[in-house]
Scaffold this active site. Sequence first.
Site, PDB file in Angstrom:
ATOM      1  N   ILE A 148      30.538  38.643  34.927  1.00  0.00           N
ATOM      2  CA  ILE A 148      31.149  39.719  35.705  1.00  0.00           C
ATOM      3  C   ILE A 148      32.550  39.190  35.999  1.00  0.00           C
ATOM      4  O   ILE A 148      32.731  38.335  36.861  1.00  0.00           O
ATOM      5  CB  ILE A 148      30.380  40.004  37.004  1.00  0.00           C
ATOM      6  CG1 ILE A 148      28.947  40.422  36.678  1.00  0.00           C
ATOM      7  CG2 ILE A 148      31.100  41.092  37.807  1.00  0.00           C
ATOM      8  CD1 ILE A 148      28.045  40.517  37.889  1.00  0.00           C
ATOM      9  N   PRO A 149      33.545  39.660  35.258  1.00  0.00           N
ATOM     10  CA  PRO A 149      34.869  39.031  35.275  1.00  0.00           C
ATOM     11  C   PRO A 149      35.738  39.374  36.484  1.00  0.00           C
ATOM     12  O   PRO A 149      36.779  40.019  36.367  1.00  0.00           O
ATOM     13  CB  PRO A 149      35.490  39.530  33.970  1.00  0.00           C
ATOM     14  CG  PRO A 149      34.864  40.874  33.764  1.00  0.00           C
ATOM     15  CD  PRO A 149      33.460  40.747  34.281  1.00  0.00           C
ATOM     16  N   CYS A 150      35.323  38.907  37.658  1.00  0.00           N
ATOM     17  CA  CYS A 150      36.107  39.129  38.877  1.00  0.00           C
ATOM     18  C   CYS A 150      37.483  38.476  38.795  1.00  0.00           C
ATOM     19  O   CYS A 150      38.385  38.843  39.540  1.00  0.00           O
ATOM     20  CB  CYS A 150      35.349  38.617  40.092  1.00  0.00           C
ATOM     21  SG  CYS A 150      33.891  39.601  40.467  1.00  0.00           S
ATOM     22  N   HIS A 151      37.630  37.538  37.880  1.00  0.00           N
ATOM     23  CA  HIS A 151      38.939  36.892  37.722  1.00  0.00           C
ATOM     24  C   HIS A 151      39.990  37.882  37.224  1.00  0.00           C
ATOM     25  O   HIS A 151      41.180  37.609  37.317  1.00  0.00           O
ATOM     26  CB  HIS A 151      38.841  35.678  36.784  1.00  0.00           C
ATOM     27  CG  HIS A 151      38.431  36.008  35.391  1.00  0.00           C
ATOM     28  ND1 HIS A 151      37.112  36.189  35.025  1.00  0.00           N
ATOM     29  CD2 HIS A 151      39.173  36.204  34.272  1.00  0.00           C
ATOM     30  CE1 HIS A 151      37.056  36.473  33.733  1.00  0.00           C
ATOM     31  NE2 HIS A 151      38.295  36.488  33.253  1.00  0.00           N
TER      32      HIS A 151
END
Length: 180
Positions: A148-151
């Site tokens: 889950i690419p919160c970056h």
Amino acid sequence: MNLTQTQMAPPASVPNAFDTISYAIGESPIGNILAARSDIGVCAILIGSDAEALEQDLGHRFPGKVLVEDEATLRDDLAAIARFIETPSVGLDLRHGTPFQQQVWDVLRSIPCGATISYTALARRLGQPNGARAVATACAANAIALGIPCHRVVRADGSLAGYRWGVERKRALLDKEATI
């Protein structure tokens, strides 16, 4: 393999598979990584500098679950995560988030590799124009780093904001994705 007190209890009190999460810790170019798997699939990918802190973080994220260190079972997951750092994609267990968190995470998984979105734009996409802070909280609750690419979430001005695993790792991930 580490066994918890719960696992050493008499057979009548042994937890079922739904109560058990297996995990292992490995190294990557961006620090230590912890992979955790439930009976459904990957439920956590955590990044950090200290293995003990990663184990504590996992315990806080999944209270009441039996955590079993199982390097042999998760060896392939750790290798896949290391590859994922180089070229992102995955199948995930997202049951451990609120409905709103899951909505945020679904949108994040649709953001293309190398692209970013602001907290405000993500909130608007969810129909909550004043929900930037709630989006940030959902990102902080994410236990599946990279998957889950919160970056990929940035401030409205495009600058990097906080990241659960450190702004320097966020920058490194975005820089890496920019070259893919």
